[in-house]
Design a protein around this motif. Sequence first.
Motif, short mmCIF file in Angstrom:
data_model
loop_
_atom_site.label_atom_id
_atom_site.label_comp_id
_atom_site.label_asym_id
_atom_site.label_seq_id
_atom_site.Cartn_x
_atom_site.Cartn_y
_atom_site.Cartn_z
N GLU A 181 -8.45 0.28 0.17
CA GLU A 181 -7.45 -0.65 0.81
C GLU A 181 -8.13 -0.10 2.90
N THR A 229 0.95 -1.41 0.30
CA THR A 229 -0.42 0.01 -0.07
C THR A 229 1.32 1.36 0.15
N ARG A 245 -4.96 -7.91 -5.45
CA ARG A 245 -6.48 -7.69 -4.48
C ARG A 245 -7.62 -8.06 -4.98
#
Length: 360
Positions: free
Chosen positions: A316, A131, A204
């Motif tokens: 996120e 991230t 993801r």
Amino acid sequence: MIQVCSTCGTRWNVRERRRDWCPRCNGTLLAPTGADPAPLGTPPSGREFRQPAGLGTPPSGRVGPPPPGRGRLPAGYRWIAVRPGAAPPPRRGRRILGPTPRYAFVPRWGLVDHFDQPDQHQAPVRSGPSTQMVRRTLIATMAVLGAAAFVHLVRYILLIVNRSTLLNPWVAGAATWIGVGVSVIAVFMIVATAVVLTNWLIGRRTAAYAYRGRPDPRSAARLRAGCLVPLVNLVWAPVFVIELAEVEERLSWLRRHIAVWWLVWVASTAVSVFSMATSFATEAQAIADNTVTTTVAYLLALAAVLLVMKVFDGFERQPVEKPSKRWVIVPDDRPSTETGNAAEPQNSAAVESEGQNPAA
């Protein structure tokens, strides 16, 4: 007949009538000192005689007249029954516990904490960039696009000045080559951002589908082709993002951000294509117009990157293994189950006005 108060000590002449309470302090009056018409061995009215155990009274402490043959008690005395035997032992005082124990180190005795290991199926391992890496890449790209837009704005101002004043060759050359260099860096940063976001999207999607027990229906090669091929990614990249939002049950929160990002991205691509098509002009006015178009294209690209960062943060904000759900209250439409009382119609008039108490 004289009676003495046991509280204040006042002597009262009650004459021939016996009294029990002191008129002054409301205390108890002692037995009269004069003659009493009551027979010998009978307690006076309002008084009772008690005697200790062992003098003709059973251990239970029953109250009764004094034993026959004994004289009357003196004034102010009475018989009281007590428990036979020795006096009870005195109560023990509180035991001294001593000082509070202290330890020079953490004690190792006691209960041992046991932590269950998380299930590997519940927490799938994610692949792709982290991230922080994605966020840093997006911030760097926005900085380069902002710098490129500022350089082309300065270049347009110099073109306006050059219409009436001859510029220094060094200034003109610096404005031209700095703009070219910043444009090249911006192109590389946009490509790097596209690659990083594609890898993040693949990782993801893999984790989201694996958490729900099924594989990703689209292969990694198809995802890369749909996100990295120019003009094709305008159609397929948002579709892949919408599919990810549906799998994670977040489409209701991210639908607006994805739609706005999609529209701005299409507009930025259209203006960028028009700017590159008009970049080969040689006339002064055409060069100035191309400079304005390029500045607008960089600003739209900056807005598109900012919006895609909002979409990224929307995903996120919550991990894959902790899906978000919204629980709402649903009215109960079931009929009443009470027996003996008929249900009242909904359109019936209210008996009492709202906000007022019923009449007594």
